[in-house]
Design an enzyme around this catalytic site. Structure first.
Site, short mmCIF file in Angstrom:
data_model
loop_
_atom_site.label_atom_id
_atom_site.label_comp_id
_atom_site.label_asym_id
_atom_site.label_seq_id
_atom_site.Cartn_x
_atom_site.Cartn_y
_atom_site.Cartn_z
N ARG A 24 19.57 12.16 12.11
CA ARG A 24 19.91 12.19 10.68
C ARG A 24 18.66 12.06 9.81
NH1 ARG A 24 24.07 7.73 9.56
NH2 ARG A 24 22.86 6.69 11.18
N GLU A 25 17.64 12.80 10.21
CA GLU A 25 16.38 12.75 9.48
C GLU A 25 16.53 13.21 8.03
OE1 GLU A 25 15.42 13.02 13.83
OE2 GLU A 25 16.78 14.07 12.47
N LYS A 27 19.19 12.95 6.03
CA LYS A 27 19.82 11.87 5.26
C LYS A 27 18.78 10.83 4.86
CE LYS A 27 22.90 7.90 6.04
NZ LYS A 27 23.82 7.99 4.89
N ILE A 446 40.37 0.52 -3.93
CA ILE A 446 40.95 1.34 -2.87
C ILE A 446 40.84 0.67 -1.51
CG2 ILE A 446 40.89 3.60 -1.76
CD1 ILE A 446 41.89 3.47 -4.71
N TRP A 576 40.46 13.79 10.40
CA TRP A 576 39.07 13.36 10.45
C TRP A 576 38.63 13.01 11.87
CZ3 TRP A 576 38.64 9.98 5.39
CH2 TRP A 576 38.88 10.82 4.29
N GLU A 620 43.94 18.32 2.39
CA GLU A 620 42.91 19.16 3.00
C GLU A 620 43.40 19.85 4.27
OE1 GLU A 620 40.04 16.68 6.00
OE2 GLU A 620 39.89 16.17 3.89
N HIS A 656 46.70 6.40 -0.55
CA HIS A 656 45.56 6.86 -1.34
C HIS A 656 45.15 8.25 -0.91
CE1 HIS A 656 41.69 7.13 -3.28
NE2 HIS A 656 41.11 7.31 -2.12
N HIS A 709 31.41 8.31 -6.19
CA HIS A 709 30.43 9.13 -5.50
C HIS A 709 29.20 9.40 -6.36
CE1 HIS A 709 34.01 9.92 -3.00
NE2 HIS A 709 33.13 10.04 -2.04
#
Length: 774
Positions: A24-25, A27, A446, A576, A620, A656, A709
């Site tokens: 994850r470089e 990120k 949440i 997910w 989704e 939610h 976000h």
């Protein structure tokens, strides 16, 4: 070209690969840049090295044509907005002052400007930034990033193909900009956009591109005649250009249906089609349309969205049939490999038998090369690979790791009564209000609170043996104590324990369920720098023992106010995760629902008066075509009710959802029969509240008023304005106050300020409500 010569010319390619790097470089570099620890030059060097590494391993695997333009610092749809100059007015100054900082302002916002809206990329868990367009939008070509990435690959000796979001999909994904009439249709801007694409194509041709891929996944959904005519016009005009590369128009995630003959007849040189899952219907549809004489077909026969090994024999059969339908057939995954982890070989802790069933991005590239070789040279050239593949498939089909008779017997015994609450909603609502005693406009969150560095370090220390279980649990208890204390001081009405013990809202549960496994390195991008490790549902699902009761009970012992029990719902657990493909999803959902039902009932028995079962993935996972939606929504809502219907009438069930278009599932939201639903609404300016109000939704609603976000903290005045807008659609006795989503990605200073502003705003609006009753 004959079928034999077409087979000989078969080559392997992909549309995109994971961006983050094995560690994850990306990120770490991007977040370091945001925090000022990494400068722009270092960020660009990291990105360049990751691109080079990706092209290198693809080439070494035998992939003939590597993609460029699939790499992004945040999101490829946002990159397209930049490429065509669709920068909102509020971001123009930032983009002009510093393109990189302006780019991130569009993605994340800052204290001065709000970001673009974010929503799901079709039916995946990837999020894209929604373009904002209006009748005054002026497009301008900026192909620098696309040309630079292509030139990098070319300079390294690779055969490369730039991949761009196509103009029709870009416009169909867009929304009217703030202040623009909501009925404005971005597709009306097509004639204004096409010259910009023509300029980009000319720039790529000048840089040496022989082929450019234009992705049009939006065309796999149900489309109106006007939209299909727009697609025909777009590719008629682009195909007529003289200064352009050869064009490969790609679709994926489902069958093209009525759009297939439109693209087949277009003056482009090739089509890339998905032939997996429901998109397998593309094969008979293509034959019925007369094939692609004189054109290139890139056949997506390896599923790019799951982690299971390919059935090489079945794929070769499909490819053999396709040989007679096109001038040249190449082999690809069904879509970008962005949606799977990088390398299954990095997973050292998975049962060796089960590991034989898995293929991540690197393994899928190897499968593609094997298939291209088998297609070109005959099956004799890959005899050993085919034999090993058959053995692995048989191992999975017969393994006790995948089949539990007790679980199957329990699902078979489910009755209709198991899906129904014992009392109708109005009666339950009265009982719940009496039990909870909440004010109008109750404030809650949440579920999750910031996952601090200290918490992550504690988990890492526990895994590494640097601390024991007792020390770890002491740290978790202290964090819960702090979270409960803050919420009480801030004035929230329904509290949460903050979930400090949870690494991820799906992974945490998968680690405690039989039939599920988790990975160490299986990271997949969800949005921006947010990566998750989707569990792998490899077998029948059961819950051996309680998963959340202990810490929920402890949190409730610290306060007199209700503390929500927090679970992830059955549909989201599937959506997910990487779900088994050897049985219907409805069956896996039923197994998951029964496991979670046990947890819900244990939470209630432990004293929980409010239990939240999150289903952010319900929308989704909705099939892209109308024909499949009723069946999906039937089993999805049934699974939620099976999870929740066993509780007492005075136990309040919350759910939610976030970052999706909810208008398509309003009836299904009602059929969940949840008592309270919280939804994302801040970036979409309370759109969902208007939709629920217009639909006559009868239950309680918490449309989010804080966009978690973004690092931007809304002030109380802004929150109050959103609440008043919500009250225009939802009556006060049914309106809740909450953020859009969980707070785990935010820092404590932001969270404290934002939640205090939510409480202040709720009190202000509450005090301004008319007094009812005598």
């Amino acid at each position: 070209m004959t079928a034999q010569s077409a087979a000989a010319a078969a080559r392997a390619t992909v549309y995109g690969v994971p961006r983050q790097g094995p560690g994850r470089e990306l990120k770490k570099a991007v977040e370091g840049y945001w925090k000022g620890r990494v400068d722009a030059a270092a960020l660009h060097r990291t990105a360049q090295q990751l691109r080079r590494d990706n092209w290198q391993w693809l080439a070494e695997a035998g992939i003939h044509e590597v993609p460029t333009g699939d790499f992004s610092y945040y999101d490829h749809v946002l990159d397209t907005s930049v490429m065509v100059g669709a920068v909102p007015a509020r971001h123009r100054a930032a983009v002009d002052a510093d393109p990189l900082d302006g780019y991130f302002a569009m993605a994340r916002g800052n204290q001065e400007v709000a970001p673009l809206e974010m929503t799901k990329w079709f039916d995946t868990n990837y999020h894209y930034l929604v373009p904002e367009l209006g009748p005054d939008t002026v497009f301008r070509a900026d192909s620098r990033a696309q040309v630079a990435q292509f030139s990098e690959a070319l300079a390294l000796g690779h055969t490369a193909r730039p991949v761009l979001v196509g103009p029709v999909t870009f416009l169909l994904l867009a929304k009217p900009a703030p202040g623009v009439a909501p009925d404005f249709e971005p597709l009306t801007l097509l004639d204004r956009l096409l010259p910009v694409y023509a300029e980009v194509l000319a720039d790529l041709r000048a840089a040496g591109a022989r082929w450019v891929q234009l992705d049009e996944p939006a065309l796999v959904a149900d489309r109106t005649p006007a939209e299909l005519n727009a697609a025909a016009r777009a590719y008629r005009d682009l195909g007529a250009l003289t200064d352009r590369p050869q064009l490969l128009v790609a679709s994926y995630f489902d069958r093209l249906g009525e759009a297939l003959p439109v693209l087949a007849k277009a003056p482009v040189e090739g089509l890339a089609l998905d032939f997996t899952g429901p998109a397998a219907a593309n094969l008979p549809d293509l034959a019925a349309a007369g094939g692609l004489p004189g054109k290139r077909l890139v056949a997506g026969v390896v599923n790019g969205r799951n982690v299971w090994i390919n059935d090489l024999g079945a794929s070769l059969s499909t490819l053999g049939t396709l040989l007679g339908l096109a001038d040249r057939v190449d082999v690809a995954a069904s879509c970008s490999l962005l949606h799977v982890p990088l390398d299954a070989a990095a997973e050292r802790d998975i049962d060796p038998q089960l590991a034989r069933w898995l293929a991540f991005a690197r393994q899928k590239a190897e499968e593609l090369v094997t298939l291209a070789r088998g297609l070109g040279e005959g099956t004799g050239a890959i005899t050993a690979r085919l034999a090993a593949n058959r053995a692995d498939l048989a191992s999975r089909a017969n393994s006790p790791l995948a089949h539990d008779p007790a679980v199957r017997a329990r699902t078979a015994a489910v009755t209709d009564a198991d899906h129904r609450r014992s009392q109708p909603y109005p009666d339950r609502a009265a009982a719940q209000h009496d039990r909870l005693g909440l004010p109008l406009l109750p404030v809650t969150t949440i579920g999750s609170f910031p996952q601090t560095g200290e918490l992550r370090t504690a988990r890492a220390d526990l895994r590494a043996g640097r601390i024991d279980e007792a020390a770890y649990e002491e740290r978790i208890a202290a964090e819960i104590h702090e979270v409960i204390g803050f919420q009480e001081r801030a004035g929230l009405d329904v509290l949460v324990h903050g979930e400090p013990e949870r690494n991820d809202m799906v992974q945490y549960f998968a680690e405690q369920l039989t039939g599920a496994l988790t990975t160490r390195h299986g990271w997949v991008q969800s949005y921006g720098t947010r990566y998750v490790r989707p569990p792998i549902l490899a077998g029948d699902i059961a819950r051996p023992e309680p998963m959340t009761v202990r810490w929920t009970r402890y949190a409730q012992s610290l306060t007199e106010r209700p503390v929500k029990g927090m679970l992830t719902g059955p549909v989201t657990m599937l959506a997910w995760s990487f779900v088994r493909d050897d049985q219907p999803r409805a069956e896996t959902a039923r197994q998951m629902a029964l496991a979670l039902r046990d947890e819900v009932l244990d939470l209630e028995a432990a004293g929980s008066s409010v239990i939240q079962v999150d289903e952010p993935a319900l929308r989704e996972t909705l099939p892209l075509r109308e024909a499949g939606r009723a069946e999906y929504l039937a089993w999805a809502t049934e699974a939620f009710r099976l999870t929740t219907a066993g509780v007492r009438p005075d136990t309040q069930i919350h759910t939610h959802m976030c970052y999706a278009e909810f208008g398509d599932i309003l009836r299904a939201i009602d059929e969940l029969d949840a008592d309270v639903i919280s939804l994302e609404a801040a970036r979409s300016h309370m759109q969902v509240a208007d939709e629920l109000g217009a639909a006559g939704y009868p239950r309680e609603v918490g449309p989010g008023v804080y966009d978690i976000h973004s690092p931007r903290v809304p002030d109380a005045t802004e929150v109050a304005a959103l609440l008043r807008k919500g009250l225009s659609a939802i009556p006060a006795e049914r309106l809740w106050v909450n953020p859009d989503c969980g707070l785990k990605t935010r820092g404590w200073p932001e969270v404290r300020a934002a939640l205090e502003n939510l409480v202040t705003a709720a009190r202000e609006v509450r005090e301004g409500l008319p007094v009812t009753g005598a």
